[in-house]
Design an enzyme around this catalytic site. Structure first.
Site, short mmCIF file in Angstrom:
data_model
loop_
_atom_site.label_atom_id
_atom_site.label_comp_id
_atom_site.label_asym_id
_atom_site.label_seq_id
_atom_site.Cartn_x
_atom_site.Cartn_y
_atom_site.Cartn_z
N HIS A 1 69.99 65.34 41.43
CA HIS A 1 68.67 64.73 41.25
C HIS A 1 67.78 65.19 42.40
O HIS A 1 68.28 65.42 43.51
CB HIS A 1 68.86 63.21 41.29
N ASP B 1 76.14 60.49 46.22
CA ASP B 1 75.03 59.84 45.51
C ASP B 1 75.65 59.10 44.32
O ASP B 1 76.00 59.72 43.31
CB ASP B 1 74.03 60.90 45.06
N GLN C 1 74.25 56.70 39.74
CA GLN C 1 74.62 56.53 38.33
C GLN C 1 76.02 55.97 38.13
O GLN C 1 76.38 55.64 37.00
CB GLN C 1 74.52 57.89 37.60
N LYS D 1 69.65 50.21 38.95
CA LYS D 1 70.49 50.93 37.99
C LYS D 1 71.82 50.20 37.76
O LYS D 1 72.70 50.69 37.08
CB LYS D 1 70.76 52.36 38.47
N CYS E 1 64.04 64.77 36.75
CA CYS E 1 64.09 65.01 38.21
C CYS E 1 65.24 65.92 38.57
O CYS E 1 65.90 65.72 39.61
CB CYS E 1 64.18 63.69 38.99
#
Ligand SMILES: Cc1ncc(COP(=O)(O)O)c(C=O)c1O
Length: 409
Positions: free
Chosen positions: A122, A199, A202, A225, A365
Site C-alpha cells: 500500500h 503492516d 488487513q 479496519k 493506493c
C-alpha cells in the site's frame, strides 16, 4: 470450538441490520462496519466517563487515564505483546509507519544502505520509505511479486545483505488478498540482523496475529479496519527498537523536562503520543478487540475463508471476469480484485452501487502493484465475517447486469 452463528452476528451491525433495501457491504478492506457495542462504548465514554487523559488529578480525569491505559493493555494482550508499553497509540497505520520511517529509519540509514518493501505494498507502506531513502541517499529495493500474486522469495537469501537496514512488508495484501509468509521473511532478515516492520492493517482483526510468534520488530494497524473507530491505530515495537526510535510529534504529554535549549522525553510509550490522547478512540478500539476475541479470531478466519472460496468460485465461473491473486486456500484472505474484459472497473462499481452492492474500484493506493499487473485499476470486493452468500450472489447479479449493459455478451 463452539460453532458461531455468523448470520445472527449481522444483527450486531446497525448499518447491515437496518438497511432497507439491504446493503451488500463488500468493502471491508477499505473500512469495516461497526458493531453496536463499539458505537455504544464511544457514546458512553463521551456521555459519562469523559475527561482529559494523563492531565488531571480529579476522579473523572484519573478514571479517563485508567480507561485509556486499560485499552492499551487489552490491545497488548490481543497481539500478544511482551509488555504493555510496547503498544503505542497513533492516529492510524499510516501514522505508525511514518513514525518508524522518520523516527527510526531516518536516524539509522546511511548513504548506500537499503530498505526493502514488496511490490504489493500500500502507498502507506511505500511512500514513507521512498522519501527517507531519497533523503539519506539510500536505495528503496523491491521484493518481486510472482505471476500468481505471491511474494517471490526464491532469491531471498541473495536479496538481503549487510547494507539492508529494514524490511517493511504487509501481512495481507489489500488488493490481492495474498497472505504473506511473514515468518519466513523474518527468518531471512534475522541472518543479517535486519529489523522487520509488518503492516498488519488487513490482517489484524481477520486472523490471529501474535507479534512474538512472528518475531517482528514493528507491527502497525488501524482500528477502523478491525470493527473499531476511525482516527486511531497503533504501533507495536520491541522495547529495544522503540528505544532506538525518535518521536514523530513533539508537544504536550511526551516530555520529561523542557528547558530553553534542551528537553528530555518521557518514558515509552508516552514519548510517542504527543498531544491530547484520543480517549474515546482507544475505548472503542478496546471494545472492538473484546468483541472480535469473543467471536474468536480462528472462527473469523475460517468464516472468511469459506466465503472467499465461494466468492472465488462464483467470479471464476464468468468467462468475462479476470481474477488477480492466488487461488483460494491458506494463501488468500477475503479480498478479491478483478476486472471484466472491456469494462472500466469504475463502471462496474457504479452499477454495483446502484444495486446496493458496495465494492471499490481504482488502484487501491497500490500503483506499483498495478504496474506489475499491467492495469491501471481493478474492481475489488472484500469480505468480513458479517457477509453471507447472498452478498456474493448480489455481486454475481451485478456482473451479469454490467456485462449485458455494456453489450459484452
Ligand atoms: C495494507 C494496508 N496498509 C496500510 C493501510 C493504511 O491504513 P490507514 O489508512 O488506516 O492508515 C491500508 C489501508 O487501506 C492498507 O490496506
Amino acid at each position: 470450538m463452539a460453532a458461531v452463528d455468523f448470520e445472527a452476528l449481522r444483527d450486531d451491525f446497525p448499518n447491515l441490520a437496518d438497511g432497507q433495501p439491504p446493503l451488500h457491504y463488500l468493502d471491508s478492506a477499505a473500512s469495516t462496519q461497526k458493531p453496536a457495542c463499539v458505537i455504544e462504548s464511544i457514546r458512553h465514554c463521551y456521555a459519562h466517563e469523559y475527561g482529559p487523559v494523563h492531565r488531571g488529578l480529579y476522579p473523572l480525569a484519573e478514571n479517563a487515564s485508567e480507561n485509556y491505559e486499560a485499552a492499551r493493555r487489552t490491545l497488548a494482550r490481543f497481539i500478544n505483546a511482551g509488555t504493555t508499553d510496547q503498544v503505542v497509540f497513533t492516529r492510524s497505520a499510516t501514522e505508525a509507519i511514518n513514525l518508524v520511517a522518520s523516527g527510526w529509519a531516518a536516524t539509522h540509514l546511511q548513504s548506500g544502505d537499503e530498505i526493502w518493501v514488496s511490490q504489493m505494498e500500500h502507498h502507506s507502506n511505500f511512500l514513507p520509505w521512498q522519501r527517507v531513502c531519497n533523503q539519506r541517499d539510500a536505495r528503496l529495493r523491491i521484493i518481486p511479486v510472482d505471476d500468481r500474486g505471491r511474494l517471490d522469495l526464491e532469491n531471498a537469501p541473495e536479496l538481503f545483505g549487510p547494507r539492508s537496514r529494514l524490511i517493511a512488508i504487509s501481512q495481507m495484501s489489500n488488493v490481492l488478498g495474498t497472505i504473506n509468509p511473514v515468518r519466513e521473511v523474518v527468518e531471512h532478515a534475522r541472518r543479517h540482523d535486519i529489523p522487520v516492520l509488518v503492516d498488519a492493517a488487513q490482517s489484524v482483526g481477520h486472523m490471529p496475529v501474535d507479534v512474538q510468534e512472528l518475531d517482528c520488530d514493528f507491527l502497525v494497524a488501524s482500528a477502523h479496519k478491525m470493527c473499531g473507530p476511525t482516527g486511531i491505530g497503533f504501533l507495536y515495537g520491541t522495547s529495544a527498537r522503540l528505544r532506538e526510535t525518535e518521536p514523530l510529534l513533539l508537544g504536550g504529554g511526551m516530555v520529561d523536562e523542557v528547558g530553553i535549549d534542551h528537553s528530555s522525553w518521557a518514558e515509552i510509550p508516552a514519548r510517542f503520543e504527543a498531544g491530547s490522547p484520543n480517549l474515546a478512540g482507544a475505548v472503542g478500539l478496546a471494545t472492538a478487540v473484546d468483541y472480535l476475541s469473543t467471536i474468536g479470531l480462528k472462527a473469523i478466519e475460517q468464516r472468511v475463508r469459506d466465503l472467499t472460496d465461494y466468492a472465488y468460485q462464483t467470479l471464476e465461473a464468468f468467462d468475462e471476469v479476470l481474477l488477480y491473486g492466488p487461488e483460494t486456500g491458506n494463501e488468500r484472505g477475503g479480498i478479491l480484485s478483478f476486472n471484466i474484459e472491456g469494462i472500466h472497473p469504475h463502471d462496474v462499481a457504479q452499477v454495483a452501487g446502484e444495486q446496493g452492492v458496495a465494492i471499490r474500484a481504482g488502484h487501491h493506493c497500490c500503483q506499483p502493484l498495478m504496474q506489475r499487473l499491467g492495469v491501471s485499476s481493478t474492481a475489488r470486493a472484500s469480505l468480513n465475517f458479517y457477509n453471507n452468500e447472498q452478498d456474493i450472489s448480489a455481486l454475481a447479479d451485478v456482473i451479469n447486469e454490467t456485462v449485458k449493459l455494456f453489450g459484452k455478451r
